[in-house]
Design a protein around this motif. Structure first.
Motif, short mmCIF file in Angstrom:
data_model
loop_
_atom_site.label_atom_id
_atom_site.label_comp_id
_atom_site.label_asym_id
_atom_site.label_seq_id
_atom_site.Cartn_x
_atom_site.Cartn_y
_atom_site.Cartn_z
N SER A 132 0.85 -1.19 0.00
CA SER A 132 0.00 0.00 0.00
C SER A 132 0.88 1.24 0.00
N ALA A 133 0.38 2.29 -0.63
CA ALA A 133 1.16 3.52 -0.72
C ALA A 133 1.39 4.13 0.67
N ASN A 134 2.49 4.84 0.78
CA ASN A 134 2.82 5.58 1.99
C ASN A 134 3.27 6.97 1.54
N ILE A 135 2.41 7.96 1.76
CA ILE A 135 2.59 9.27 1.15
C ILE A 135 3.17 10.25 2.15
N SER A 136 4.26 10.89 1.75
CA SER A 136 4.90 11.92 2.58
C SER A 136 4.84 13.27 1.88
N VAL A 137 5.16 14.30 2.66
CA VAL A 137 5.14 15.68 2.14
C VAL A 137 6.55 16.26 2.25
N ALA A 138 7.01 16.86 1.15
CA ALA A 138 8.26 17.61 1.17
C ALA A 138 7.92 19.10 1.24
N ASN A 141 10.43 26.41 2.74
CA ASN A 141 9.96 27.69 3.26
C ASN A 141 8.84 27.53 4.28
N ALA A 142 8.88 26.46 5.03
CA ALA A 142 7.87 26.22 6.06
C ALA A 142 8.55 25.74 7.33
N ALA A 143 8.04 26.22 8.47
CA ALA A 143 8.54 25.80 9.78
C ALA A 143 7.38 25.25 10.59
N SER A 144 7.74 24.61 11.71
CA SER A 144 6.74 24.07 12.64
C SER A 144 5.71 23.20 11.95
N VAL A 145 6.18 22.37 11.00
CA VAL A 145 5.27 21.46 10.31
C VAL A 145 4.83 20.36 11.27
N THR A 146 3.52 20.19 11.39
CA THR A 146 2.98 19.23 12.35
C THR A 146 1.91 18.39 11.69
N LEU A 147 1.99 17.08 11.86
CA LEU A 147 0.91 16.19 11.42
C LEU A 147 -0.22 16.31 12.45
N VAL A 148 -1.32 16.92 12.06
CA VAL A 148 -2.43 17.18 12.98
C VAL A 148 -3.33 15.97 13.11
N SER A 149 -3.64 15.34 11.99
CA SER A 149 -4.54 14.18 12.02
C SER A 149 -4.30 13.32 10.79
N GLY A 150 -4.64 12.05 10.91
CA GLY A 150 -4.47 11.12 9.79
C GLY A 150 -3.12 10.45 9.81
N SER A 151 -2.92 9.59 8.83
CA SER A 151 -1.69 8.80 8.73
C SER A 151 -1.16 8.87 7.31
N GLU A 152 0.18 8.88 7.18
CA GLU A 152 0.78 8.86 5.85
C GLU A 152 0.57 7.52 5.16
N GLN A 153 0.35 6.48 5.94
CA GLN A 153 0.11 5.16 5.38
C GLN A 153 -1.30 5.12 4.80
N SER A 161 -12.51 0.36 -0.61
CA SER A 161 -11.63 1.45 -0.21
C SER A 161 -12.46 2.59 0.35
N VAL A 162 -11.87 3.33 1.29
CA VAL A 162 -12.55 4.40 1.98
C VAL A 162 -11.67 5.64 1.97
N TRP A 163 -12.28 6.78 1.71
CA TRP A 163 -11.51 8.03 1.74
C TRP A 163 -11.10 8.38 3.17
N GLU A 164 -9.84 8.79 3.33
CA GLU A 164 -9.32 9.20 4.63
C GLU A 164 -8.61 10.55 4.46
N LYS A 165 -8.77 11.41 5.45
CA LYS A 165 -8.18 12.74 5.39
C LYS A 165 -6.91 12.81 6.22
N ILE A 166 -5.92 13.52 5.71
CA ILE A 166 -4.70 13.78 6.45
C ILE A 166 -4.48 15.29 6.47
N THR A 167 -4.13 15.82 7.64
CA THR A 167 -4.02 17.27 7.83
C THR A 167 -2.71 17.63 8.52
N TYR A 168 -2.05 18.66 8.01
CA TYR A 168 -0.83 19.20 8.59
C TYR A 168 -1.05 20.69 8.90
N SER A 169 -0.32 21.18 9.88
CA SER A 169 -0.22 22.62 10.08
C SER A 169 1.21 23.04 9.80
#
Length: 538
Positions: A132-138, A141-153, A161-169
């Motif tokens: 299964s895919a494992n999605i990351s973010v590059a 010009n951003a600081a204090s990057v935080t995974l707020v909810s969800g999983s990269e997996q 299949s079910v839609w799932e949300k992933i949120t960063y600040s």
């Protein structure tokens, strides 16, 4: 905060263009580079995708008939980005923010923004973390990057299949921030996924409230209304009137004049905003006057004397009946009753009742809902921005100071720098209507900057084109500073409310600058008022 696309669930405040993929593939708000290969939107699809292929489609299965799971985009009716995972390592980017991959902006350095998207597996062979895919973010010009909810997996549901949300600040350290998505998995088995409704949202604003109202039509009537529009805060909103129960209904009807009303909105965090000052509905002025009570001598006659402003019809009656009332349908009949009598006159008059509040914008930035941002002086030329002014040039330096308002030439208008996001609501009001009644909607539109591209405004009522056709419900702005009028008739049918929405269907960043004025929604209204005069006989 309303007016989402029929095909998408992205916020109107999304700072990304084409986050719902309704606008097409790479180069339309985002960029995809090799080794990923765009195989189009259907047709054609061969049904036999290879690793690294991607498409913008409403259903994954036609892309790979053997292995992909049938399904819809996140909204259920639109498109998504479907990716057959690449086997090339090195964090290959399958999505970069910006049409050329240059990022999202301009953002305000030091504030906290959110980045989110929806994802799901589309392969029946994705059965574990290894397939299964494992999605990351590059980020850049951003600081204090935080995974707020969800999983990269990405989940591996097998045949469903079910839609799932992933949120960063994140906090920008530059006005432009690069956000890029890549898949850590390079397995040729499974590793296929879809994303949709990608968003970058600005920091939330405090909960606020806007409102419009309709005055009662006739003296003594109780058909006034108040409509509230929540702003900022956290959806969903609830509303109440004068301390009543909070509900999802934002319009309160059946209100008499001569009273004040307080409306409140509450958001999902239980914050409350209150209308201030109170909303005052006034009692309409009775246009009818009659002579004072009087006394006459037996055998004498008297002129009853009724007058009214405007044009209408009179109808007199007498109690007890008076046989001398020979001309009851004139304003001033002459009578000679032998006994004390009360004479009552009914006056019927008809006028065009306008249900729009502040349609000429002379009250300023009041009375309507919008998904645009109010900026008094838009010196930076921000998109999706507006002001209410008598001179477009004071709002934005590139706008013409020769474009005046439509009402008087010296008054105010709503001046707008068009949004690059589709389906963004420019202006909206909700009003009560009478079933099976005909209404006429009008507004005026002009271009306020040299038009490399002009606004194209569609009118919707209750979510549908006012004429039944998007083509005939849409008015395109004309030459610079030339007002053009839109007019359409609408029958309420079984409706008891009309939510009138103006959306600019042009999403061009260049040009697409316009003004609105003199918005009205009228119907023929008849009122009947009465007054009495007592004539004593001695």
């Amino acid at each position: 905060m309303v007016g989402f696309s029929a095909h998408a669930q992205v916020s109107p405040f999304n700072l990304l263009v084409n986050g719902d993929f309704e606008g097409g593939g790479s180069g339309n708000g985002f960029q995809v580079q090799a080794p990923y290969n765009f195989i189009g939107t259907p047709p054609p699809l061969t049904g036999n995708s290879a690793p690294g292929d991607y498409a913008i489609i409403p259903n994954p299965q036609p892309m790979n008939l053997a292995n992909f799971i049938p399904g819809t985009d996140h909204s259920g009716t639109g498109k998504m980005m479907v990716v057959d995972g690449t086997t090339v390592g090195g964090g290959q980017r399958f999505w970069k923010a910006g049409s050329t991959g240059g990022g999202v902006g301009p953002l305000t350095i030091g504030l906290t923004y959110t980045f989110s998207y929806w994802k799901k597996s589309v392969s029946i062979t994705a059965v574990d973390a290894g397939t299964s895919a494992n999605i990351s973010v590059a980020w850049n010009n951003a600081a204090s990057v935080t995974l707020v909810s969800g999983s990269e997996q990405v989940s591996f549901p097998g045949t469903t299949s079910v839609w799932e949300k992933i949120t960063y600040s994140f906090v920008p350290t530059n006005a432009w921030v690069n956000i890029e998505l890549y898949n850590n998995n390079t397995n040729p088995v499974g590793n296929d996924f879809a994303i949709d409704d990608v968003e970058v949202l600005p920091p939330p604003t405090p909960l606020g409230i806007r409102y419009s109202f309709v005055q009662p039509a006739c003296p003594g009537g109780n058909d006034g209304s108040v409509t509230a529009y929540g702003t900022g805060g956290t959806l969903p909103y609830a509303y109440n009137l004068n301390g009543g129960t909070f509900t999802g209904n934002n319009m309160f009807t059946g209100l008499p004049g001569g009273a004040s009303y307080e409306i409140r909105t509450r958001d999902n965090e239980n914050n409350i905003a209150i209308s201030n000052p109170a909303i005052v509905l006034t009692e309409p002025v009775n246009p009818l006057t009659v002579r004072n009570d009087t006394t006459i001598c037996q055998g004498n006659s008297i002129n009853l004397q009724a007058t009214a402003t405007g044009s209408g019809s009179f109808s007199w009656t007498a109690n007890p009946p008076d046989p001398s009332l020979l001309n009851p349908n004139i304003a001033n009949p002459v009578v000679s009753q032998a006994t004390p009598t009360t004479y009552t006159v009914n006056y019927s008059y008809t006028f065009a009742r306008d249900l729009i509040y502040n349609g000429n914008f002379e009250l300023g930035d009041l009375g309507f809902a919008t998904e645009y941002s109010f900026i008094a002086n838009n010196a930076t030329g921000a998109q999706r921005a507006y002001s209410v002014t008598n001179n477009p040039n004071t709002f934005e330096p590139g706008f013409s100071n020769l474009c005046v308002d439509h009402s008087t030439g010296t008054g105010k208008m709503m001046v707008v720098d068009g949004s690059t996001n589709p389906n963004t609501v420019v202006w909206k009001q909700k009003v009560p209507v009478q079933p099976n009644t005909n209404y006429t909607f009008r507004y005026w539109l002009q271009t306020v900057a040299m038009p490399s591209s002009v606004a194209s405004i569609e009118t919707l009522i209750n979510g549908q084109p006012i004429t039944g056709s998007s083509l005939t419900s849409t008015l395109s702005a004309g030459a610079l500073c030339n007002w053009a009028q839109f007019t359409a008739n609408w029958n309420a049918g079984t409706s008891t409310e009309a939510e009138i929405t103006l959306i600019n269907r042009n999403t061009a960043a260049s040009g697409n600058d316009f003004a609105l004025d003199d918005i009205s929604f009228t119907s023929s209204q008849t009122c009947i008022v009465s007054k009495s005069v007592f004539v004593d006989v001695v």
